[in-house]
Design a protein around this motif. Structure first.
Motif, PDB file in Angstrom:
ATOM      1  N   ASN A 160       0.853  -1.183   0.000  1.00 50.67           N
ATOM      2  CA  ASN A 160       0.000   0.000   0.000  1.00 50.67           C
ATOM      3  C   ASN A 160       0.890   1.234   0.000  1.00 50.67           C
ATOM      4  O   ASN A 160       1.982   1.208   0.587  1.00 50.67           O
ATOM      5  CB  ASN A 160      -0.904   0.040   1.235  1.00 50.67           C
ATOM      6  CG  ASN A 160      -1.902  -1.099   1.263  1.00 50.67           C
ATOM      7  OD1 ASN A 160      -1.651  -2.111   1.893  1.00 50.67           O
ATOM      8  ND2 ASN A 160      -3.014  -0.935   0.564  1.00 50.67           N
ATOM      9  N   TYR A 161       0.398   2.309  -0.623  1.00 52.34           N
ATOM     10  CA  TYR A 161       1.191   3.522  -0.749  1.00 52.34           C
ATOM     11  C   TYR A 161       0.358   4.750  -0.414  1.00 52.34           C
ATOM     12  O   TYR A 161      -0.846   4.801  -0.656  1.00 52.34           O
ATOM     13  CB  TYR A 161       1.715   3.669  -2.188  1.00 52.34           C
ATOM     14  CG  TYR A 161       2.593   2.527  -2.611  1.00 52.34           C
ATOM     15  CD1 TYR A 161       2.057   1.423  -3.267  1.00 52.34           C
ATOM     16  CD2 TYR A 161       3.960   2.538  -2.350  1.00 52.34           C
ATOM     17  CE1 TYR A 161       2.867   0.354  -3.648  1.00 52.34           C
ATOM     18  CE2 TYR A 161       4.773   1.486  -2.725  1.00 52.34           C
ATOM     19  CZ  TYR A 161       4.221   0.402  -3.372  1.00 52.34           C
ATOM     20  OH  TYR A 161       5.032  -0.650  -3.742  1.00 52.34           O
ATOM     21  N   GLU A 162       1.026   5.732   0.130  1.00 52.40           N
ATOM     22  CA  GLU A 162       0.423   7.039   0.329  1.00 52.40           C
ATOM     23  C   GLU A 162       0.200   7.649  -1.048  1.00 52.40           C
ATOM     24  O   GLU A 162       0.975   7.426  -1.982  1.00 52.40           O
ATOM     25  CB  GLU A 162       1.356   7.887   1.192  1.00 52.40           C
ATOM     26  CG  GLU A 162       0.751   9.159   1.740  1.00 52.40           C
ATOM     27  CD  GLU A 162       1.009  10.336   0.838  1.00 52.40           C
ATOM     28  OE1 GLU A 162       0.160  11.253   0.835  1.00 52.40           O
ATOM     29  OE2 GLU A 162       2.015  10.331   0.120  1.00 52.40           O
ATOM     30  N   LYS A 207       2.246   7.089  -5.030  1.00 47.34           N
ATOM     31  CA  LYS A 207       1.739   6.009  -5.877  1.00 47.34           C
ATOM     32  C   LYS A 207       2.231   6.163  -7.301  1.00 47.34           C
ATOM     33  O   LYS A 207       2.205   7.249  -7.870  1.00 47.34           O
ATOM     34  CB  LYS A 207       0.212   6.007  -5.856  1.00 47.34           C
ATOM     35  CG  LYS A 207      -0.394   5.399  -4.614  1.00 47.34           C
ATOM     36  CD  LYS A 207      -1.920   5.417  -4.679  1.00 47.34           C
ATOM     37  CE  LYS A 207      -2.525   4.841  -3.423  1.00 47.34           C
ATOM     38  NZ  LYS A 207      -3.998   4.920  -3.435  1.00 47.34           N
ATOM     39  N   GLY A 208       2.691   5.063  -7.866  1.00 49.32           N
ATOM     40  CA  GLY A 208       3.189   5.076  -9.228  1.00 49.32           C
ATOM     41  C   GLY A 208       4.639   5.502  -9.352  1.00 49.32           C
ATOM     42  O   GLY A 208       5.236   5.388 -10.421  1.00 49.32           O
ATOM     43  N   ARG A 209       5.228   5.988  -8.262  1.00 46.46           N
ATOM     44  CA  ARG A 209       6.626   6.424  -8.289  1.00 46.46           C
ATOM     45  C   ARG A 209       7.509   5.598  -7.362  1.00 46.46           C
ATOM     46  O   ARG A 209       8.677   5.362  -7.661  1.00 46.46           O
ATOM     47  CB  ARG A 209       6.731   7.890  -7.878  1.00 46.46           C
ATOM     48  CG  ARG A 209       5.948   8.827  -8.781  1.00 46.46           C
ATOM     49  CD  ARG A 209       6.246  10.291  -8.458  1.00 46.46           C
ATOM     50  NE  ARG A 209       5.866  10.661  -7.098  1.00 46.46           N
ATOM     51  CZ  ARG A 209       6.720  11.127  -6.177  1.00 46.46           C
ATOM     52  NH1 ARG A 209       8.007  11.262  -6.471  1.00 46.46           N
ATOM     53  NH2 ARG A 209       6.290  11.460  -4.964  1.00 46.46           N
ATOM     54  N   PHE A 210       6.967   5.157  -6.227  1.00 44.00           N
ATOM     55  CA  PHE A 210       7.725   4.393  -5.235  1.00 44.00           C
ATOM     56  C   PHE A 210       7.264   2.929  -5.266  1.00 44.00           C
ATOM     57  O   PHE A 210       6.081   2.644  -5.468  1.00 44.00           O
ATOM     58  CB  PHE A 210       7.496   4.940  -3.832  1.00 44.00           C
ATOM     59  CG  PHE A 210       8.116   6.275  -3.557  1.00 44.00           C
ATOM     60  CD1 PHE A 210       8.651   7.069  -4.564  1.00 44.00           C
ATOM     61  CD2 PHE A 210       8.165   6.754  -2.254  1.00 44.00           C
ATOM     62  CE1 PHE A 210       9.216   8.300  -4.295  1.00 44.00           C
ATOM     63  CE2 PHE A 210       8.728   7.983  -1.962  1.00 44.00           C
ATOM     64  CZ  PHE A 210       9.247   8.764  -2.990  1.00 44.00           C
ATOM     65  N   THR A 211       8.213   2.029  -5.018  1.00 40.55           N
ATOM     66  CA  THR A 211       7.902   0.608  -4.925  1.00 40.55           C
ATOM     67  C   THR A 211       8.613   0.021  -3.704  1.00 40.55           C
ATOM     68  O   THR A 211       9.829   0.139  -3.578  1.00 40.55           O
ATOM     69  CB  THR A 211       8.358  -0.155  -6.177  1.00 40.55           C
ATOM     70  OG1 THR A 211       7.732   0.412  -7.337  1.00 40.55           O
ATOM     71  CG2 THR A 211       7.978  -1.629  -6.070  1.00 40.55           C
ATOM     72  N   ILE A 212       7.828  -0.582  -2.826  1.00 42.57           N
ATOM     73  CA  ILE A 212       8.389  -1.232  -1.643  1.00 42.57           C
ATOM     74  C   ILE A 212       8.503  -2.728  -1.909  1.00 42.57           C
ATOM     75  O   ILE A 212       7.634  -3.319  -2.568  1.00 42.57           O
ATOM     76  CB  ILE A 212       7.528  -0.940  -0.393  1.00 42.57           C
ATOM     77  CG1 ILE A 212       8.217  -1.443   0.877  1.00 42.57           C
ATOM     78  CG2 ILE A 212       6.125  -1.520  -0.533  1.00 42.57           C
ATOM     79  CD1 ILE A 212       7.519  -0.986   2.161  1.00 42.57           C
ATOM     80  N   SER A 213       9.570  -3.326  -1.402  1.00 39.93           N
ATOM     81  CA  SER A 213       9.770  -4.772  -1.544  1.00 39.93           C
ATOM     82  C   SER A 213      10.541  -5.260  -0.326  1.00 39.93           C
ATOM     83  O   SER A 213      11.033  -4.457   0.470  1.00 39.93           O
ATOM     84  CB  SER A 213      10.511  -5.104  -2.842  1.00 39.93           C
ATOM     85  OG  SER A 213      11.778  -4.489  -2.872  1.00 39.93           O
ATOM     86  N   ARG A 214      10.628  -6.582  -0.192  1.00 38.78           N
ATOM     87  CA  ARG A 214      11.324  -7.135   0.962  1.00 38.78           C
ATOM     88  C   ARG A 214      12.045  -8.425   0.594  1.00 38.78           C
ATOM     89  O   ARG A 214      11.648  -9.129  -0.333  1.00 38.78           O
ATOM     90  CB  ARG A 214      10.343  -7.376   2.112  1.00 38.78           C
ATOM     91  CG  ARG A 214       9.303  -8.448   1.845  1.00 38.78           C
ATOM     92  CD  ARG A 214       8.179  -8.411   2.910  1.00 38.78           C
ATOM     93  NE  ARG A 214       8.684  -8.701   4.247  1.00 38.78           N
ATOM     94  CZ  ARG A 214       8.012  -8.422   5.371  1.00 38.78           C
ATOM     95  NH1 ARG A 214       6.815  -7.847   5.298  1.00 38.78           N
ATOM     96  NH2 ARG A 214       8.519  -8.739   6.548  1.00 38.78           N
ATOM     97  N   ASP A 215      13.096  -8.711   1.365  1.00 38.10           N
ATOM     98  CA  ASP A 215      13.829  -9.972   1.240  1.00 38.10           C
ATOM     99  C   ASP A 215      13.928 -10.552   2.649  1.00 38.10           C
ATOM    100  O   ASP A 215      14.767 -10.127   3.450  1.00 38.10           O
ATOM    101  CB  ASP A 215      15.225  -9.719   0.645  1.00 38.10           C
ATOM    102  CG  ASP A 215      16.002 -11.009   0.425  1.00 38.10           C
ATOM    103  OD1 ASP A 215      15.605 -12.059   0.982  1.00 38.10           O
ATOM    104  OD2 ASP A 215      17.019 -10.961  -0.275  1.00 38.10           O
ATOM    105  N   ASN A 216      13.056 -11.496   2.958  1.00 40.15           N
ATOM    106  CA  ASN A 216      13.007 -12.032   4.319  1.00 40.15           C
ATOM    107  C   ASN A 216      14.247 -12.839   4.670  1.00 40.15           C
ATOM    108  O   ASN A 216      14.578 -12.991   5.846  1.00 40.15           O
ATOM    109  CB  ASN A 216      11.761 -12.889   4.498  1.00 40.15           C
ATOM    110  CG  ASN A 216      10.495 -12.062   4.593  1.00 40.15           C
ATOM    111  OD1 ASN A 216      10.546 -10.857   4.850  1.00 40.15           O
ATOM    112  ND2 ASN A 216       9.361 -12.694   4.365  1.00 40.15           N
ATOM    113  N   ARG A 217      14.950 -13.363   3.668  1.00 35.64           N
ATOM    114  CA  ARG A 217      16.178 -14.113   3.970  1.00 35.64           C
ATOM    115  C   ARG A 217      17.240 -13.198   4.546  1.00 35.64           C
ATOM    116  O   ARG A 217      18.123 -13.637   5.292  1.00 35.64           O
ATOM    117  CB  ARG A 217      16.712 -14.781   2.707  1.00 35.64           C
ATOM    118  CG  ARG A 217      15.789 -15.824   2.102  1.00 35.64           C
ATOM    119  CD  ARG A 217      16.273 -16.207   0.726  1.00 35.64           C
ATOM    120  NE  ARG A 217      16.329 -15.048  -0.162  1.00 35.64           N
ATOM    121  CZ  ARG A 217      16.866 -15.054  -1.371  1.00 35.64           C
ATOM    122  NH1 ARG A 217      17.394 -16.158  -1.858  1.00 35.64           N
ATOM    123  NH2 ARG A 217      16.865 -13.958  -2.102  1.00 35.64           N
TER     124      ARG A 217
END
Length: 115
Positions: free
Chosen positions: A57-59, A63-73
């Motif tokens: 979800n984005y503020e 939106k459309g400019r930022f991308t959040i992701s994760r690497d749980n390892r």
């Protein structure tokens, strides 16, 4: 403990940066993680969040400019920021959503966007 944020810097409007945050702790893989920012003289705000299942979800302003992701390892959460604007200038932090449950605030990473 404290998350450790990195990747900030000075960039011209329209440029890109990729922020990283390492948050040590067994809770990380199951926690909703978020990127927050605090501009000078303003309240800290949540700009992006990602669930353990990688729903995001984005503020509205990012939106459309930022991308959040994760690497749980690697207990790491990322924020790819494209088409940066001067109003994105702030110190960026990561924490759980809601904040303050498992970590204390880290030092943050400064993002400065020049016009």
């Amino acid at each position: 403990g404290q998350p450790v944020e990195s990747g900030g810097g000075l960039v011209q409007a329209g440029g890109s940066l990729r922020l990283s945050c390492v948050a040590a702790g067994s809770i990380f893989p199951v926690a909703v993680m978020g990127w927050y920012r605090q501009a000078a003289g303003k309240e800290r705000e949540l700009v992006a969040r990602i669930t353990a299942g990688e729903n995001t979800n984005y503020e509205d302003s990012v939106k459309g400019r930022f991308t959040i992701s994760r690497d749980n390892r690697k207990n790491t959460v990322f924020l790819q920021m494209n088409n940066l604007k001067p109003e994105d200038t702030a110190v960026y932090y990561c924490d759980t959503v809601p904040y303050g449950r498992y970590f204390s605030w880290g030092q943050g990473t400064q993002v400065t966007v020049s016009s």
